[in-house]
Design a protein around this motif. Structure first.
Motif, PDB file in Angstrom:
ATOM      1  N   ARG A  29       0.835  -1.195   0.000  1.00  0.00           N
ATOM      2  CA  ARG A  29       0.000   0.000   0.000  1.00  0.00           C
ATOM      3  C   ARG A  29       0.877   1.255   0.000  1.00  0.00           C
ATOM      4  NH1 ARG A  29      -4.967  -1.994   1.938  1.00  0.00           N
ATOM      5  NH2 ARG A  29      -5.198  -4.020   0.907  1.00  0.00           N
ATOM      6  N   PRO A  30       0.492   2.270  -0.771  1.00  0.00           N
ATOM      7  CA  PRO A  30       1.249   3.539  -0.733  1.00  0.00           C
ATOM      8  C   PRO A  30       1.038   4.240   0.599  1.00  0.00           C
ATOM      9  CG  PRO A  30      -0.685   3.735  -2.146  1.00  0.00           C
ATOM     10  CD  PRO A  30      -0.595   2.290  -1.761  1.00  0.00           C
ATOM     11  N   VAL A  31       2.130   4.721   1.210  1.00  0.00           N
ATOM     12  CA  VAL A  31       2.073   5.312   2.538  1.00  0.00           C
ATOM     13  C   VAL A  31       2.923   6.580   2.580  1.00  0.00           C
ATOM     14  CG1 VAL A  31       2.455   4.978   5.011  1.00  0.00           C
ATOM     15  CG2 VAL A  31       1.849   3.011   3.577  1.00  0.00           C
ATOM     16  N   ILE A  32       2.346   7.631   3.169  1.00  0.00           N
ATOM     17  CA  ILE A  32       3.112   8.796   3.577  1.00  0.00           C
ATOM     18  C   ILE A  32       3.125   8.802   5.097  1.00  0.00           C
ATOM     19  CG2 ILE A  32       3.185  11.314   3.686  1.00  0.00           C
ATOM     20  CD1 ILE A  32       2.032  11.413   0.899  1.00  0.00           C
ATOM     21  N   ALA A  33       4.310   8.774   5.676  1.00  0.00           N
ATOM     22  CA  ALA A  33       4.470   8.824   7.131  1.00  0.00           C
ATOM     23  C   ALA A  33       4.790  10.250   7.530  1.00  0.00           C
ATOM     24  CB  ALA A  33       5.586   7.885   7.571  1.00  0.00           C
ATOM     25  N   VAL A  34       4.137  10.736   8.593  1.00  0.00           N
ATOM     26  CA  VAL A  34       4.337  12.109   9.045  1.00  0.00           C
ATOM     27  C   VAL A  34       4.710  12.102  10.520  1.00  0.00           C
ATOM     28  CG1 VAL A  34       3.325  14.398   9.291  1.00  0.00           C
ATOM     29  CG2 VAL A  34       2.602  12.923   7.395  1.00  0.00           C
ATOM     30  N   ASP A  35       5.840  12.710  10.836  1.00  0.00           N
ATOM     31  CA  ASP A  35       6.249  12.868  12.227  1.00  0.00           C
ATOM     32  C   ASP A  35       5.855  14.264  12.680  1.00  0.00           C
ATOM     33  OD1 ASP A  35       7.361  12.871  14.720  1.00  0.00           O
ATOM     34  OD2 ASP A  35       9.283  12.015  14.098  1.00  0.00           O
ATOM     35  N   ALA A  36       4.761  14.339  13.463  1.00  0.00           N
ATOM     36  CA  ALA A  36       4.261  15.621  13.960  1.00  0.00           C
ATOM     37  C   ALA A  36       4.423  15.728  15.465  1.00  0.00           C
ATOM     38  CB  ALA A  36       2.795  15.801  13.567  1.00  0.00           C
ATOM     39  N   ARG A 110      11.034  12.426   1.990  1.00  0.00           N
ATOM     40  CA  ARG A 110      12.176  11.601   1.666  1.00  0.00           C
ATOM     41  C   ARG A 110      11.766  10.133   1.723  1.00  0.00           C
ATOM     42  NH1 ARG A 110      13.322  15.602  -0.089  1.00  0.00           N
ATOM     43  NH2 ARG A 110      15.139  16.924   0.211  1.00  0.00           N
ATOM     44  N   PRO A 111      12.201   9.345   0.723  1.00  0.00           N
ATOM     45  CA  PRO A 111      11.861   7.921   0.748  1.00  0.00           C
ATOM     46  C   PRO A 111      12.645   7.200   1.839  1.00  0.00           C
ATOM     47  CG  PRO A 111      13.349   8.400  -1.076  1.00  0.00           C
ATOM     48  CD  PRO A 111      12.997   9.715  -0.462  1.00  0.00           C
ATOM     49  N   VAL A 112      11.963   6.311   2.525  1.00  0.00           N
ATOM     50  CA  VAL A 112      12.601   5.457   3.522  1.00  0.00           C
ATOM     51  C   VAL A 112      12.435   4.021   3.068  1.00  0.00           C
ATOM     52  CG1 VAL A 112      12.618   4.702   5.926  1.00  0.00           C
ATOM     53  CG2 VAL A 112      12.133   7.094   5.375  1.00  0.00           C
ATOM     54  N   ALA A 113      13.554   3.374   2.784  1.00  0.00           N
ATOM     55  CA  ALA A 113      13.515   1.991   2.326  1.00  0.00           C
ATOM     56  C   ALA A 113      13.339   1.059   3.514  1.00  0.00           C
ATOM     57  CB  ALA A 113      14.795   1.654   1.567  1.00  0.00           C
ATOM     58  N   LEU A 114      12.362   0.170   3.408  1.00  0.00           N
ATOM     59  CA  LEU A 114      12.097  -0.832   4.425  1.00  0.00           C
ATOM     60  C   LEU A 114      12.284  -2.209   3.816  1.00  0.00           C
ATOM     61  CD1 LEU A 114       8.759   0.758   5.692  1.00  0.00           C
ATOM     62  CD2 LEU A 114      11.010   1.028   6.733  1.00  0.00           C
ATOM     63  N   ASP A 115      12.445  -3.204   4.663  1.00  0.00           N
ATOM     64  CA  ASP A 115      12.508  -4.567   4.147  1.00  0.00           C
ATOM     65  C   ASP A 115      11.243  -4.899   3.365  1.00  0.00           C
ATOM     66  OD1 ASP A 115      14.930  -4.932   5.348  1.00  0.00           O
ATOM     67  OD2 ASP A 115      14.124  -5.932   7.129  1.00  0.00           O
ATOM     68  N   GLU A 116      10.136  -4.275   3.765  1.00  0.00           N
ATOM     69  CA  GLU A 116       8.844  -4.612   3.204  1.00  0.00           C
ATOM     70  C   GLU A 116       8.464  -3.706   2.030  1.00  0.00           C
ATOM     71  OE1 GLU A 116       9.163  -3.361   6.376  1.00  0.00           O
ATOM     72  OE2 GLU A 116       9.571  -5.278   7.342  1.00  0.00           O
ATOM     73  N   ARG A 120       7.178   7.295   1.996  1.00  0.00           N
ATOM     74  CA  ARG A 120       7.644   8.671   2.042  1.00  0.00           C
ATOM     75  C   ARG A 120       7.511   9.170   3.469  1.00  0.00           C
ATOM     76  NH1 ARG A 120       4.427  10.681  -3.359  1.00  0.00           N
ATOM     77  NH2 ARG A 120       6.209  10.875  -4.754  1.00  0.00           N
ATOM     78  N   LEU A 121       8.512   9.898   3.924  1.00  0.00           N
ATOM     79  CA  LEU A 121       8.502  10.438   5.282  1.00  0.00           C
ATOM     80  C   LEU A 121       8.551  11.959   5.234  1.00  0.00           C
ATOM     81  CD1 LEU A 121       8.687  10.137   8.376  1.00  0.00           C
ATOM     82  CD2 LEU A 121      11.171   9.920   8.106  1.00  0.00           C
ATOM     83  N   LEU A 122       7.611  12.580   5.958  1.00  0.00           N
ATOM     84  CA  LEU A 122       7.589  14.020   6.157  1.00  0.00           C
ATOM     85  C   LEU A 122       7.764  14.296   7.640  1.00  0.00           C
ATOM     86  CD1 LEU A 122       4.455  14.890   3.982  1.00  0.00           C
ATOM     87  CD2 LEU A 122       6.788  15.589   3.442  1.00  0.00           C
ATOM     88  N   VAL A 123       8.523  15.323   7.982  1.00  0.00           N
ATOM     89  CA  VAL A 123       8.709  15.666   9.391  1.00  0.00           C
ATOM     90  C   VAL A 123       8.439  17.149   9.585  1.00  0.00           C
ATOM     91  CG1 VAL A 123      10.406  13.826   9.690  1.00  0.00           C
ATOM     92  CG2 VAL A 123      11.196  16.142   9.194  1.00  0.00           C
ATOM     93  N   GLU A 157      -4.898   4.148   0.159  1.00  0.00           N
ATOM     94  CA  GLU A 157      -3.754   5.043   0.244  1.00  0.00           C
ATOM     95  C   GLU A 157      -3.751   5.613   1.652  1.00  0.00           C
ATOM     96  OE1 GLU A 157      -4.351   6.712  -4.335  1.00  0.00           O
ATOM     97  OE2 GLU A 157      -4.915   7.940  -2.600  1.00  0.00           O
ATOM     98  N   TYR A 158      -2.579   5.770   2.239  1.00  0.00           N
ATOM     99  CA  TYR A 158      -2.546   6.073   3.670  1.00  0.00           C
ATOM    100  C   TYR A 158      -1.582   7.205   3.995  1.00  0.00           C
ATOM    101  CZ  TYR A 158      -4.730   1.463   3.874  1.00  0.00           C
ATOM    102  OH  TYR A 158      -5.562   0.387   3.680  1.00  0.00           O
ATOM    103  N   VAL A 159      -2.050   8.096   4.872  1.00  0.00           N
ATOM    104  CA  VAL A 159      -1.190   9.048   5.560  1.00  0.00           C
ATOM    105  C   VAL A 159      -1.253   8.686   7.035  1.00  0.00           C
ATOM    106  CG1 VAL A 159      -0.779  11.441   6.200  1.00  0.00           C
ATOM    107  CG2 VAL A 159      -1.607  10.894   3.904  1.00  0.00           C
TER     108      VAL A 159
END
Length: 337
Positions: A29-36, A110-116, A120-123, A157-159
């Motif tokens: 699944r496409p994911v945008i991760a946000v550190d808020a 910025r893309p974060v490569a995972l084993d899985e 994309r990561l936003l901070v 699609e997930y944020v």
């Protein structure tokens, strides 16, 4: 789908946020991760080194350019300087998708490569020495609120946003910008008290809230959460040797996570599928407008020097139709953030 993880400081919300992000990525699944969170730990929880996390560009540092891009050709907004964190989109605004390339993502994600897979990561950016005594952290998370107000997302699609601890989320309208909020609660009086506070604050805003127990060691712990939380309890994440190895700096593969804890992550995903059926774009848009008018009257008009209520497009609803009809989307290649 827009998801928030909230909870008491130390409850494990960042760890569970990261685990859920990895679980979604593993499913393709496409994911945008946000550190808020004021404590910026989501990047390391996803496997970045401290140095790599420190090099991530912050949304706050690019806020003027983000506003300029999102303003697009909206005739109700004369300049990006007149936009505040709650400015809602209207006809002519640029809208965002999770699966696309745009100048905002190019500058800040910025893309974060995972084993899985990859996410994309936003901070929002850490609290700096320059902020001390002159700014609050919510001035930084305002960028997240602005982005979510301009985001049209689909079911798969997930944020996923790791929010600041406790009830601090209520210092802005950001807490209403999610389809589902997972509150991470330890089976303790303090853990449950944050849940009660959050539930009380969110009651009048239709916030969909589900509790995920964490660090549950026994049936007594589980019974305690059921008694104190009731039907809001969705699942309980038990003690995990896998998580302990992760926190010690190891990089265990997600497929070695305890099956019962992996099942909790899948239950969260299934709950999101149910939440999708209850989405109400008109209510979502109306809440954005309501918080914008509140902020405009409280401080925004004075700061911008104009009546920000005029930015509201009364016929606009943030939904797929709005995305399809957006008029200013052809010049993204030339735009820069």
């Amino acid at each position: 789908m827009k998801i928030a993880f909230v909870g008491k400081g130390g409850s494990g919300k960042t760890t569970l946020s990261a685990l859920f992000i990895r679980h979604l990525a593993a499913a393709g699944r496409p994911v945008i991760a946000v550190d808020a969170d004021i404590n910026q730990h989501l990047g390391p929880a996803l496997g970045l080194t401290d140095d790599q996390a420190a090099e991530l560009p912050s949304l706050g540092a690019h806020l003027p350019e983000i506003k300029e891009y999102l303003r697009g050709g909206n005739p109700r907004i004369a300049s990006a300087a007149e936009m505040i964190k709650t400015t809602p989109p209207g006809r002519g605004s640029r809208l965002l998708r999770i699966v696309e390339e745009n100048p905002v993502y190019a500058a800040c994600a910025r893309p974060v490569a995972l084993d899985e897979g990859s996410v994309r990561l936003l901070v929002t950016g850490a609290f700096t020495d320059e902020d001390l005594g002159v700014a609050c952290y919510h001035s930084k998370v305002g960028a997240v609120e602005l982005l979510l107000n301009h985001l049209v997302d689909g079911q798969h699609e997930y944020v996923v946003t790791d929010m600041t601890a406790g009830s601090d989320s209520f210092a802005s309208g950001l807490f209403t910008r999610f389809d589902l909020t997972f509150l991470v609660a330890e089976p303790t009086r303090k853990g449950v008290s944050v849940y009660r506070q959050y539930k009380e604050y969110a009651r009048d805003f239709g916030v969909a809230l589900r509790v995920v127990g964490n660090k549950v060691q026994s049936e007594d712990d589980l019974a305690y959460l059921r008694r104190e939380v009731g039907d809001d309890l969705l699942a309980a994440f038990g003690q995990s040797d896998w998580v302990r190895r992760l926190e010690q700096g190891a990089g265990p593969a997600l497929d070695s996570l305890e099956p019962e804890n992996r099942a909790v992550l899948e239950l969260l995903r299934e709950e999101l599928d149910l939440a999708f059926q209850l989405r109400d774009p008109q209510r979502y848009t109306a809440q954005a407008v309501d918080f914008h008018l509140r902020n405009a009257e409280s401080w925004g008009n004075a700061k911008a020097g104009v009546d920000l209520a005029t930015q509201v497009d009364p016929s606009f609803v943030l939904d797929q139709t709005a995305l399809d009809l957006a008029t200013v989307r052809t010049d993204t290649a030339g735009a820069r953030v």
